[in-house]
Design a protein around this motif. Sequence first.
Motif, mmCIF file in Angstrom:
data_model
loop_
_atom_site.group_PDB
_atom_site.id
_atom_site.type_symbol
_atom_site.label_atom_id
_atom_site.label_comp_id
_atom_site.label_asym_id
_atom_site.label_seq_id
_atom_site.Cartn_x
_atom_site.Cartn_y
_atom_site.Cartn_z
ATOM 1 N N LYS A 1 0.813 -1.223 0.000
ATOM 2 C CA LYS A 1 0.000 0.000 0.000
ATOM 3 C C LYS A 1 0.847 1.273 0.000
ATOM 4 O O LYS A 1 0.324 2.370 0.202
ATOM 5 N N ALA A 2 2.127 1.118 -0.218
ATOM 6 C CA ALA A 2 3.017 2.286 -0.175
ATOM 7 C C ALA A 2 2.864 3.143 -1.429
ATOM 8 O O ALA A 2 2.709 2.637 -2.547
ATOM 9 N N GLU A 3 2.916 4.460 -1.232
ATOM 10 C CA GLU A 3 2.924 5.398 -2.344
ATOM 11 C C GLU A 3 4.362 5.559 -2.837
ATOM 12 O O GLU A 3 5.271 5.843 -2.054
ATOM 13 N N LEU A 4 4.549 5.355 -4.121
ATOM 14 C CA LEU A 4 5.877 5.474 -4.706
ATOM 15 C C LEU A 4 6.054 6.881 -5.260
ATOM 16 O O LEU A 4 5.368 7.290 -6.207
ATOM 17 N N ASP A 5 6.953 7.616 -4.674
ATOM 18 C CA ASP A 5 7.192 9.020 -5.030
ATOM 19 C C ASP A 5 8.578 9.124 -5.670
ATOM 20 O O ASP A 5 9.597 9.086 -4.977
ATOM 21 N N ILE A 6 8.613 9.237 -6.992
ATOM 22 C CA ILE A 6 9.892 9.279 -7.716
ATOM 23 C C ILE A 6 10.266 10.721 -7.993
ATOM 24 O O ILE A 6 9.540 11.453 -8.676
ATOM 25 N N ARG B 1 4.280 3.446 4.209
ATOM 26 C CA ARG B 1 3.324 4.449 3.763
ATOM 27 C C ARG B 1 3.825 5.165 2.517
ATOM 28 O O ARG B 1 3.060 5.482 1.613
ATOM 29 N N ASN B 2 5.127 5.412 2.460
ATOM 30 C CA ASN B 2 5.684 6.187 1.356
ATOM 31 C C ASN B 2 7.092 5.699 1.036
ATOM 32 O O ASN B 2 7.871 5.398 1.930
ATOM 33 N N ILE B 3 7.391 5.599 -0.246
ATOM 34 C CA ILE B 3 8.744 5.295 -0.700
ATOM 35 C C ILE B 3 9.151 6.412 -1.654
ATOM 36 O O ILE B 3 8.540 6.598 -2.704
ATOM 37 N N ILE C 1 17.578 4.582 -5.303
ATOM 38 C CA ILE C 1 17.901 4.804 -3.896
ATOM 39 C C ILE C 1 17.039 5.940 -3.338
ATOM 40 O O ILE C 1 16.774 6.931 -4.031
ATOM 41 N N GLY C 2 16.615 5.780 -2.108
ATOM 42 C CA GLY C 2 15.806 6.825 -1.487
ATOM 43 C C GLY C 2 15.485 6.506 -0.046
ATOM 44 O O GLY C 2 16.317 5.930 0.673
ATOM 45 N N THR C 3 14.260 6.826 0.367
ATOM 46 C CA THR C 3 13.844 6.673 1.759
ATOM 47 C C THR C 3 12.474 6.015 1.822
ATOM 48 O O THR C 3 11.590 6.329 1.012
ATOM 49 N N ILE C 4 12.304 5.103 2.771
ATOM 50 C CA ILE C 4 11.013 4.474 3.013
ATOM 51 C C ILE C 4 10.497 4.914 4.374
ATOM 52 O O ILE C 4 11.264 5.020 5.333
ATOM 53 N N THR C 5 9.201 5.219 4.449
ATOM 54 C CA THR C 5 8.587 5.696 5.687
ATOM 55 C C THR C 5 7.373 4.839 6.003
ATOM 56 O O THR C 5 6.572 4.537 5.098
ATOM 57 N N ASP C 6 7.229 4.432 7.273
ATOM 58 C CA ASP C 6 6.069 3.618 7.628
ATOM 59 C C ASP C 6 4.965 4.468 8.229
ATOM 60 O O ASP C 6 5.073 5.694 8.340
ATOM 61 N N GLU C 7 3.860 3.798 8.642
ATOM 62 C CA GLU C 7 2.680 4.516 9.114
ATOM 63 C C GLU C 7 2.913 5.243 10.436
ATOM 64 O O GLU C 7 2.169 6.154 10.800
ATOM 65 N N LYS C 8 3.973 4.886 11.147
ATOM 66 C CA LYS C 8 4.297 5.564 12.398
ATOM 67 C C LYS C 8 5.290 6.709 12.210
ATOM 68 O O LYS C 8 5.687 7.355 13.174
ATOM 69 N N GLY C 9 5.713 6.931 10.985
ATOM 70 C CA GLY C 9 6.663 8.002 10.716
ATOM 71 C C GLY C 9 8.108 7.586 10.775
ATOM 72 O O GLY C 9 9.010 8.415 10.601
ATOM 73 N N ASN C 10 8.370 6.313 11.047
ATOM 74 C CA ASN C 10 9.755 5.817 11.034
ATOM 75 C C ASN C 10 10.266 5.799 9.598
ATOM 76 O O ASN C 10 9.549 5.400 8.681
ATOM 77 N N SER C 11 11.504 6.209 9.409
ATOM 78 C CA SER C 11 12.069 6.224 8.064
ATOM 79 C C SER C 11 13.410 5.513 8.034
ATOM 80 O O SER C 11 14.102 5.391 9.052
#
Length: 307
Positions: free
Chosen positions: A43-48, A252-254, A281-291
């Motif tokens: 369910k992650a949003e992929l933000d390129i 939540r977001n990649i 390469i980038g950053t992944i963030t979960d629903e709690k805001g951990n990255s």
Amino acid sequence: MKAIKLSATILSMAILLSSCGNIPGKLKKPEFPELALALDIDKAELDIQLTDTELASELPVYRVSNVKMSQEKVDTLLSVFGFTNPTVAIGQDISNRTQTTYTEGDKELRVINDGHYVYLDRMKREDIPVSLSDEEVKKRAETFLRDNSLLPEGFSVRGVGYSTIETDIDPEPQIVEKTVGFFRKIDGYDVYGRSDIMVTYNEYGITEVYSIYNNYELYCVMECKTLEEAQSDILSPDSWISTDAAEFGQARNIQITECEIIYYDKAHTSSDFIQPCIAFIGTITDEKGNSARFSSTVPALKEECYN
């Protein structure tokens, strides 16, 4: 407890490119390792966020060209590591390749029939702090390899890793071993997977040397995916996803901010080709805001290049 550009003429390139379809071989997609940490990314949003990014439209593929290690080379290795009258045992490694093991006291030299080798010295293992600085240990390791003709072209120092120990008396981690990593470039691109030389030192000297890399020859120049095609594979089953997170919730977001061409090799197993890939390469963030840092490596070649 211990914690542990292509150098060929334009004419040659043209000939190779025009005849790629007729070259026999079984080029398969790279077999990437499995992700150790289970990631819930459905369910992650992929933000390129890639700007001014250009990828090569064609890249060379290389065929592994290892040859059996000669007895002269084996004798040289035995001399370098101070063996005088070792016992010899022949068996197989985890990839079912023939492995000859030379043992003398607490020293061991394992030679794989395609040229890889591993040296271990258990006699020198003592859990006392290493006094050598990182720069000193890097210099010593490079000098050792160069003086003994064990550092091929294309390899250079990439960093130092540590083995540490903690005790009840001194809970502060103490560095008891330092490992210098020599990693490879092909055509100016970093090689990922397993293609490296590692030299480990403790306070008494060298305790381990791992020399695991493939020799190679040009196989063919092949057409690569466009950036858009490669981006569509970032979360596909063909990708090699990794993160530096120890644990992670639902993603939540990649966000992808970098990409680069790399080559992928699997010298620790029986492999036939070294081929180009694209690392996002980038950053992944979960629903709690951990990255955490995130990367996805995908095959660079177009689908039709694979048999």
